[in-house]
Design a protein around this motif. Sequence first.
Motif, PDB file in Angstrom:
ATOM      1  N   UNK A 118       2.579 -74.200   4.849  1.00  0.00           N
ATOM      2  CA  UNK A 118       3.948 -74.710   4.985  1.00  0.00           C
ATOM      3  C   UNK A 118       3.965 -76.191   5.340  1.00  0.00           C
ATOM      4  N   UNK A 119       2.901 -76.684   5.982  1.00  0.00           N
ATOM      5  CA  UNK A 119       2.794 -78.118   6.254  1.00  0.00           C
ATOM      6  C   UNK A 119       2.282 -78.849   5.012  1.00  0.00           C
ATOM      7  N   UNK A 120       1.354 -78.229   4.324  1.00  0.00           N
ATOM      8  CA  UNK A 120       0.833 -78.840   3.109  1.00  0.00           C
ATOM      9  C   UNK A 120       1.889 -78.913   2.020  1.00  0.00           C
ATOM     10  N   UNK A 121       2.711 -77.868   1.932  1.00  0.00           N
ATOM     11  CA  UNK A 121       3.747 -77.770   0.894  1.00  0.00           C
ATOM     12  C   UNK A 121       5.073 -77.440   1.582  1.00  0.00           C
ATOM     13  N   UNK A 122       5.748 -78.435   2.147  1.00  0.00           N
ATOM     14  CA  UNK A 122       6.964 -78.162   2.921  1.00  0.00           C
ATOM     15  C   UNK A 122       8.113 -77.586   2.105  1.00  0.00           C
ATOM     16  N   UNK A 123       8.198 -77.943   0.840  1.00  0.00           N
ATOM     17  CA  UNK A 123       9.298 -77.464   0.002  1.00  0.00           C
ATOM     18  C   UNK A 123       9.107 -75.994  -0.355  1.00  0.00           C
ATOM     19  N   UNK A 124      10.081 -75.166  -0.020  1.00  0.00           N
ATOM     20  CA  UNK A 124       9.947 -73.720  -0.197  1.00  0.00           C
ATOM     21  C   UNK A 124       9.786 -73.324  -1.659  1.00  0.00           C
ATOM     22  N   UNK A 125      10.522 -73.965  -2.549  1.00  0.00           N
ATOM     23  CA  UNK A 125      10.431 -73.621  -3.969  1.00  0.00           C
ATOM     24  C   UNK A 125       9.052 -73.957  -4.527  1.00  0.00           C
ATOM     25  N   UNK A 126       8.509 -75.102  -4.121  1.00  0.00           N
ATOM     26  CA  UNK A 126       7.165 -75.476  -4.577  1.00  0.00           C
ATOM     27  C   UNK A 126       6.125 -74.540  -3.992  1.00  0.00           C
ATOM     28  N   UNK A 127       6.300 -74.164  -2.729  1.00  0.00           N
ATOM     29  CA  UNK A 127       5.357 -73.250  -2.095  1.00  0.00           C
ATOM     30  C   UNK A 127       5.369 -71.889  -2.803  1.00  0.00           C
ATOM     31  N   UNK A 128       6.543 -71.440  -3.209  1.00  0.00           N
ATOM     32  CA  UNK A 128       6.644 -70.191  -3.979  1.00  0.00           C
ATOM     33  C   UNK A 128       5.867 -70.319  -5.287  1.00  0.00           C
ATOM     34  N   UNK A 129       5.969 -71.470  -5.910  1.00  0.00           N
ATOM     35  CA  UNK A 129       5.242 -71.709  -7.159  1.00  0.00           C
ATOM     36  C   UNK A 129       3.736 -71.669  -6.931  1.00  0.00           C
ATOM     37  N   UNK A 130       3.283 -72.283  -5.835  1.00  0.00           N
ATOM     38  CA  UNK A 130       1.858 -72.317  -5.509  1.00  0.00           C
ATOM     39  C   UNK A 130       1.321 -70.901  -5.282  1.00  0.00           C
ATOM     40  N   UNK A 131       2.110 -70.058  -4.663  1.00  0.00           N
ATOM     41  CA  UNK A 131       1.656 -68.714  -4.301  1.00  0.00           C
ATOM     42  C   UNK A 131       1.865 -67.678  -5.402  1.00  0.00           C
ATOM     43  N   UNK A 132       2.839 -67.898  -6.268  1.00  0.00           N
ATOM     44  CA  UNK A 132       3.201 -66.858  -7.241  1.00  0.00           C
ATOM     45  C   UNK A 132       3.018 -67.321  -8.692  1.00  0.00           C
ATOM     46  N   UNK A 133       3.801 -68.280  -9.122  1.00  0.00           N
ATOM     47  CA  UNK A 133       3.796 -68.667 -10.529  1.00  0.00           C
ATOM     48  C   UNK A 133       2.513 -69.316 -10.998  1.00  0.00           C
ATOM     49  N   UNK A 134       1.980 -70.236 -10.202  1.00  0.00           N
ATOM     50  CA  UNK A 134       0.761 -70.932 -10.623  1.00  0.00           C
ATOM     51  C   UNK A 134      -0.429 -69.992 -10.794  1.00  0.00           C
ATOM     52  N   UNK A 135      -0.736 -69.142  -9.800  1.00  0.00           N
ATOM     53  CA  UNK A 135      -1.878 -68.237  -9.998  1.00  0.00           C
ATOM     54  C   UNK A 135      -1.653 -67.227 -11.119  1.00  0.00           C
ATOM     55  N   UNK A 136      -0.410 -66.827 -11.341  1.00  0.00           N
ATOM     56  CA  UNK A 136      -0.139 -65.908 -12.453  1.00  0.00           C
ATOM     57  C   UNK A 136      -0.537 -66.543 -13.774  1.00  0.00           C
ATOM     58  N   UNK A 137      -0.280 -67.845 -13.898  1.00  0.00           N
ATOM     59  CA  UNK A 137      -0.628 -68.557 -15.129  1.00  0.00           C
ATOM     60  C   UNK A 137      -2.135 -68.790 -15.231  1.00  0.00           C
ATOM     61  N   UNK A 138      -2.738 -69.286 -14.160  1.00  0.00           N
ATOM     62  CA  UNK A 138      -4.157 -69.629 -14.198  1.00  0.00           C
ATOM     63  C   UNK A 138      -5.039 -68.410 -14.391  1.00  0.00           C
ATOM     64  N   UNK A 139      -4.670 -67.297 -13.762  1.00  0.00           N
ATOM     65  CA  UNK A 139      -5.548 -66.119 -13.761  1.00  0.00           C
ATOM     66  C   UNK A 139      -5.079 -65.006 -14.683  1.00  0.00           C
ATOM     67  N   UNK A 140      -4.051 -65.274 -15.465  1.00  0.00           N
ATOM     68  CA  UNK A 140      -3.643 -64.304 -16.485  1.00  0.00           C
ATOM     69  C   UNK A 140      -3.195 -62.980 -15.869  1.00  0.00           C
ATOM     70  N   UNK A 141      -2.422 -63.068 -14.788  1.00  0.00           N
ATOM     71  CA  UNK A 141      -1.861 -61.848 -14.213  1.00  0.00           C
ATOM     72  C   UNK A 141      -0.695 -61.369 -15.070  1.00  0.00           C
ATOM     73  N   UNK A 142      -0.491 -60.051 -15.153  1.00  0.00           N
ATOM     74  CA  UNK A 142       0.670 -59.547 -15.889  1.00  0.00           C
ATOM     75  C   UNK A 142       1.953 -59.847 -15.127  1.00  0.00           C
ATOM     76  N   UNK A 143       3.060 -59.832 -15.832  1.00  0.00           N
ATOM     77  CA  UNK A 143       4.352 -60.050 -15.189  1.00  0.00           C
ATOM     78  C   UNK A 143       4.618 -58.938 -14.196  1.00  0.00           C
TER      79      UNK A 143
END
Length: 300
Positions: free
Chosen positions: A265-290
Amino acid sequence: MDISYPNSSGARRPVSVAPEGACDAHMHIYDRRFALHGSPDAMVDKATADDYPLLQQRIGTQRTVVVQPRVHGTDNSVTLDAIRALGAANTRGVAVVRPDVSDAELERLHAGGIRGIRFTLYTSANAATDFSMVEPLAQRVHALGWHVQLHWSADQIAAHAELLARLPCTIVFDHLARLPLPNALSHPAFDVVSRLRENGRTWIKLSGPYLDSKAGAAGGYADTTAIAQAWVRQAPERVVWGSDWPHPTEPVAKPDDAALFDLLSQWVPDAATRHRVLVGNPALLYDFPEMTTKTEKPEK
């Protein structure tokens, strides 16, 4: 009753709440049932696929990426087994291979959930690979849509800038790219990685703050915040977070995983960006299903 969390200090839950579909994109499984490579002293006990779900319960993540640890060498059976045990739909893996790996074996690894290969070369101790193997293996795994994951020192990154620029596939740098503190942003490796990130396929793992922090746990790893924020500003769509559990570089005093999760939360203070870091980005990089429930969809 207090719960004891293996290879993790403290017992509290994080203050931050993990969103639905949050991914721990960097952890390791150690299991004595599988072959060992190099010194057995590097083995970590209570770090099996049966132990890890307790950490997931503590920090609230639902997906994970198992990274082959050096103590198990190129026998990726331990990682494939962990993917199955933790659930193939929500688990991916990063393997370690050498140039003699067959195409059939690469296909088997892909079917088992592997989506990248790692080169742990920051120290030569018990290394299963070397720098000469990076480019030929990168060419081969690129055809599978995999990435190469690099745990290199900042000096090694700077020294191999030309090699890195030639790689055809996605590159993922471990642990904030291991830039030395307190002058991380002035190290030549920062510019090397920054140039690579302009190509749209170079990622950073926000993980392992204890590896280079001078402030340490007592100082809340505060000196890592500037470099983490710099990576996020450059390309928020190409960063992921990882716990680095069971913290194999910290054999004496294990970090508090709730504190490590809250540090995000200190590294990524913006909540929307933090959600992206934890959810959307790894889904794309690691080919997780929806996800079957409503979550952020990765951008294509």
